[in-house]
Design an enzyme around this catalytic site. Structure first.
Site, mmCIF file in Angstrom:
data_model
loop_
_atom_site.group_PDB
_atom_site.id
_atom_site.type_symbol
_atom_site.label_atom_id
_atom_site.label_comp_id
_atom_site.label_asym_id
_atom_site.label_seq_id
_atom_site.Cartn_x
_atom_site.Cartn_y
_atom_site.Cartn_z
ATOM 1 N N CYS A 73 -20.258 -44.330 22.198
ATOM 2 C CA CYS A 73 -20.097 -43.955 21.083
ATOM 3 C C CYS A 73 -21.396 -43.838 20.162
ATOM 4 C CB CYS A 73 -18.951 -45.187 20.502
ATOM 5 S SG CYS A 73 -18.471 -44.711 18.626
ATOM 6 N N CYS A 217 -17.294 -37.847 15.233
ATOM 7 C CA CYS A 217 -17.671 -38.324 16.524
ATOM 8 C C CYS A 217 -19.123 -38.167 16.847
ATOM 9 C CB CYS A 217 -16.805 -37.806 17.509
ATOM 10 S SG CYS A 217 -17.228 -38.212 19.069
#
Length: 274
Positions: A73, A217
């Site tokens: 992430c 993201c």
């Protein structure tokens, strides 16, 4: 248990220090905590653990809101770096961490932005966990009764990137979940919808595996730029415009790591009884 709420361009996290606290999270507990009405509310849970290797500073774990553990992430990595400095777990500016699938170097700059060495993008279908006979710059897929042209890449997690004329009209809510769980992605994938404005500027929306569409993201931004460069559409330095803000991505091509630079924001500290 003490925790912090943080975000990277609107992609929000519950961040927990498991170095000085003894914590355990079951999938059910994570789902309960992620609930925005009855819990803390977050896209991902980030856990700071002691290093598994003496050469490293920390181990970095990521859990989606649905309780599943994932390997990468990018926005979370930036928040992780700021968190460990804020909580005096380290005073280093270059922070070396391990993840489920590899290692990362997180650099906190003087203005508290964070530059992340994301490693080299991997286009091998076997490494992406994508069913294909060989490496291609563009793959043809059938999904939702239509033909989809896409690029696939691993940034430590699987990504599928689709070029669109406009992200405003992109079928993120409909095509995103269909592709996320497509049979050619046995471990599911993050689905990016990329609009190329010019060789140094793109717009992007991402349907994240296990989380749905988020404000931003980080690994998706990296994946989109990697695919765009591999297809000859983008230059080495690219500004990525996401719903929550901008990231700067740079990649010199095969044989070199990709770098992501962006903000990490602390919202509040909290305490919860588990």
């Amino acid at each position: 248990m003490q925790f912090s709420k943080m975000h990277g361009l609107g992609n929000d996290f519950m961040v927990v220090d498991a170095v000085t606290q003894n914590v355990y999270f079951s999938p059910e507990m994570i789902r309960r905590l992620s609930d925005r009405h009855c819990g803390v509310g977050f896209d991902q849970l980030l856990v700071v653990e002691p290093p598994y290797d003496p050469e490293l500073d920390f181990h970095y774990r990521i859990f989606n809101a649905d309780g599943s553990e994932v390997a990468q992430c990018g926005n979370g990595a930036r928040c992780f770096a700021r968190f460990v400095r804020m909580k005096n777990l380290t005073n280093k500016r270059d922070i070396h961490v391990s993840t489920q699938t590899g290692r990362m170097v997180l650099t906190v700059t003087e203005d508290d932005s964070v530059r992340v060495n994301m490693g080299e993008p991997n286009f091998d279908p076997q490494q992406v966990l994508f069913r294909a006979a060989r490496v291609e710059k563009t793959y043809i897929m059938r999904a939702a009764e239509q033909t989809v042209l896409c690029g696939v890449v691993s940034m430590g997690n699987p990504h599928c990137v689709i070029a669109v004329d406009s992200v405003d009209n992109a079928p993120v809510a409909t095509l995103g979940p269909v592709l996320e769980s497509h049979e050619r992605f046995p471990e599911r994938a993050n689905i990016g919808f990329m609009q190329v404005l010019n060789r140094g500027h793109i717009r992007l929306r991402v349907y994240e595996r296990g989380a749905g569409e988020t404000q931003a993201c980080g690994s998706g931004a990296c994946a989109a730029v990697a695919v765009g460069i591999s297809q000859g559409q983008l230059a080495e330095q690219v500004q990525v415009e996401l719903t929550g803000g901008r990231l700067a991505i740079s990649w010199r091509g095969p044989g070199h790591p990709l770098y992501m630079t962006g903000p990490a924001t602390h919202i509040y500290d909290g305490f919860i009884h588990l």
